[in-house]
Design an enzyme around this catalytic site. Structure first.
Site, PDB file in Angstrom:
ATOM      1  N   GLY A   1       7.417   5.321  -1.246  1.00 31.94           N
ATOM      2  CA  GLY A   1       8.221   6.573   0.202  1.00 31.94           C
ATOM      3  C   GLY A   1       8.178   7.476   0.189  1.00 31.94           C
ATOM      4  O   GLY A   1       8.649   8.247   1.205  1.00 31.94           O
TER       5      GLY A   1
ATOM      6  N   HIS B   1      -2.103  -3.216   4.504  1.00 29.33           N
ATOM      7  CA  HIS B   1      -1.609  -3.210   3.390  1.00 29.33           C
ATOM      8  C   HIS B   1      -2.218  -4.329   2.377  1.00 29.33           C
ATOM      9  O   HIS B   1      -1.605  -5.785   2.595  1.00 29.33           O
ATOM     10  CB  HIS B   1      -0.184  -2.584   2.676  1.00 29.33           C
TER      11      HIS B   1
ATOM     12  N   ARG C   1       1.620  -2.015 -13.392  1.00 24.57           N
ATOM     13  CA  ARG C   1       2.447  -2.535 -13.176  1.00 24.57           C
ATOM     14  C   ARG C   1       2.548  -4.275 -13.067  1.00 24.57           C
ATOM     15  O   ARG C   1       2.301  -4.792 -12.982  1.00 24.57           O
ATOM     16  CB  ARG C   1       4.304  -1.829 -13.576  1.00 24.57           C
TER      17      ARG C   1
END
Lengths: 451, 183
Positions: free
Chosen positions: A162, A205, A289
């Protein structure tokens, strides 16, 4: 390679989470801790601890691993988890880095480079490109934004989370947004480059979990993370609700195609923006990750993602074939944070005086990942995540019901948390219906639905 | 919750035993942990406390750079907003008590966190000693748990001196700087 001792270069719930799998596999754990965390629950659970000054110091982390004679480093999420310098330093020191190689971390970490790889792998991307602030008066950026069409989103090439993100609706605001975004990006990521993309709203999303061994890449299904505030996720679920089969298959195949193109090794996630109204999707970024929200995928696949990460780090070929991956039911996760929704999510550090969580019989579909107990300090230096409560049910309705029950049995005292907000959110008819967009939470917070 | 040395399965097994018994609460304590299970109308709850003591491998601190970190980002270099911005002005400046005759008012940290004097690297500090401020003038930023909180002066006057240096940690309520308030 067989890993016998792993240094965990992280803190909080993910440190506990990684330790749990290591213990089950008979791997010794050494936890790197800063002074603020030296007596925290993860430190008490680790076989050994070693003090470092900062979770962001590559040399200190590698030196700690060497001093502890660890075979490998698990970086968790955040901090150094996607830092190619750590992967390279591990290689130089003869220590296994539990994650992708430095080349993949470079490709994923540079959002513009990742966009290029996505295009090369045939994934749809939003119209956009590099905003060149060197162009006279930002004329280069303005011409690009004109071609894209307003509103446009200004994004930092160097990183996510962000930071440096800005929506520009009016061409007159573009030059300023590019300048401020670039300054922010330089401060946060030491990289001033920003790029422009078309801003799509409403959008969802949705992301796809990948596992790769450098040769083969499989997906472990999708997750919906649309319940966000300022790009911070608060509720995640798997599978993404109310997606058509064609769209869901498209997302999954696209993620695998990109993973294959990158010769991806490790666990990773490809994030997409879904324009549900038009049945279209666009590549956003790669997270190289383990992610905070990985437990919802574990719930519906029955796999332990940290165990798979370790097996891949031991250079074993993937132990699961795509046709062996099955999806059972639906899982939802709430992030309990030390922050005050009534005060614009002001962080609330302090001392936990009581921490009660639901206890469930096997098969009750409940999981709580946490690093706090009565007496825990929540230091102001780090993020505010206290616990993740995950419920799994035969369908979304049952998962939701179980999660509501579970939250009803949670009590955290001593710091202000967002627990009540989550309870109200889960009961909101719009969330209950499923398929909310990324603007939903902000609308709900400003609306009457919020106490 | 799944804290070692008890796994989720252990707790589930204990619950299975308890379910057939008339008890509503179990409090179990060993040198390593304490587990409290309670039957509530909504179902069982647990609270666990790990009592074991951390066991360090080495007594020396492994460090290359001295600065503590402030949060969770992927890049390790130059990440804090004002790290460079206030560097030139680093160090605590002492207020000159003889200068002026207004009342000295402390501006305090609203939250515990890292105090930054400038909005971002390379930028000028918000205020310097001698700067004229109004009540709503931002005098600095306190970063707490990844969130940047602007700190307003709260009073009109002139900055007399700093009590906390740039990029230093400030406890909640700690004086960040002092302002000689207008008469």
């Amino acid at each position: 390679v067989i890993l016998r001792r792993v240094l965990i270069a992280n803190r909080g719930e993910i440190a506990v989470r990684v330790m749990r799998t290591c213990r089950r596999l008979g791997i010794e754990t050494v936890l790197a801790v800063t002074a603020a965390d030296a007596d925290a629950v993860p430190a008490r659970l680790a076989d050994k601890t070693i003090e470092i000054t900062s979770y962001l110091d590559v040399d200190a982390v590698v030196e700690a691993a060497a001093a502890a004679r660890a075979d490998a480093i698990h970086p968790g999420y955040g901090f150094l988890s996607e830092n190619p310098r750590l992967a390279l330093a591990c290689e130089a020191a003869g220590i296994v880095f539990i994650g992708p190689g430095a080349d993949v971390l470079e490709a994923a970490g540079d959002k513009l480079a990742a966009r290029g790889h996505a295009v090369a792998a045939g994934l749809p991307v939003l119209p956009g490109g590099l905003a060149d602030p060197a162009g006279e008066g930002g004329a280069g950026a303005e011409a690009l934004a004109g071609r894209i069409g307003y509103p446009v989103l200004v994004k930092a090439a160097g990183g996510g989370g962000g930071r440096g993100l800005r929506v520009v609706r009016d061409p007159a605001d573009l030059a300023g947004a590019v300048a401020v975004g670039s300054a922010e990006a330089k401060a946060a990521f030491a990289d001033p480059r920003v790029y422009l993309e078309r801003y799509v709203s409403p959008a969802r999303h949705v992301e796809v979990q990948l596992l790769g061994d450098g040769e083969n890449v499989i997906h472990l299904g999708d997750r919906d993370c649309s319940v966000q505030r300022r790009y911070q996720k608060l509720i995640e679920e798997a599978p993404a609700p109310l997606l058509g089969d064609a769209l869901r298959d498209g997302l999954r195949n696209a993620a695998v195609a990109l993973g294959e193109h990158l010769r991806y090794r490790g666990a990773g996630t490809v994030e997409f923006l879904v324009d549900a109204a038009r049945d279209a999707f666009y590549f956003l970024e790669v997270n190289a990750r383990i992610q905070v929200e990985h437990p919802v995928t574990e719930a519906i696949t029955g796999l332990d993602l940290v165990e798979e990460q370790i097996a891949i780090a031991e250079r074993r070929p993937l132990r699961v074939r795509q046709q062996d991956v099955t999806f059972t039911g639906h899982a939802i996760e709430c992030r309990l944070n030390a922050e005050d929704p009534a005060k614009d999510f002001l962080p609330s550090p302090g001392t936990i005086t009581g921490a009660v969580f639901p206890a469930g019989a096997t098969g009750a579909g409940l999981r709580v990942d946490t690093h706090v107990q009565a007496g825990s300090m929540v230091p102001p230096h780090y993020d505010s995540l206290l616990a993740k409560v995950i419920a799994h049910g035969a369908g979304r309705g049952e998962a939701l019901e179980r999660l509501e029950d579970a939250l009803g049995r949670c009590a955290i005292d001593g710091v202000v948390t967002n627990l009540d907000m989550h309870r109200k959110l889960l009961a909101d008819p719009e969330f209950e219906a499923g398929g909310v967009d990324t603007g939903y939470l902000t609308r709900w917070l400003s609306g009457a639905g919020h106490g | 919750m799944d804290l070692n040395p008890l796994t989720n399965e252990d707790v589930a097994d204990i619950l299975a035993l308890l379910d057939s018994l008339p008890y509503d609460e179990l409090d179990l304590e060993t040198p390593r942990f304490r587990l409290t299970l309670r039957r509530t109308p909504g179902g069982w709850t647990q609270s666990t406390q790990v009592l074991s003591v951390p066991e360090p491998v080495a007594t020396t601190t492994v460090s290359h750079r001295g600065a503590p970190d402030h949060g969770d980002v992927t890049s390790s270099s130059s990440r804090t907003g004002a790290e460079e911005g206030g560097r030139a002005a680093d160090g605590v400046e002492v207020a000159d008590e003889a200068d002026g005759d207004g009342e000295l008012v402390a501006v305090r940290a609203p939250l515990p966190g890292t105090f930054y004097r400038a909005p971002r690297p390379g930028a000028a500090p918000f205020v310097e000693v001698g700067s004229r401020v109004e009540a709503d003038t931002v005098i600095g930023i306190v970063e707490t748990m990844k969130l940047m909180n602007s700190v307003p002066a709260g009073v009109a006057g002139v900055v007399a001196g700093f009590c906390v240096a740039n990029a230093e940690f400030a406890a909640q309520g700690a004086a960040l700087l002092r302002i000689r308030a207008d008469q």
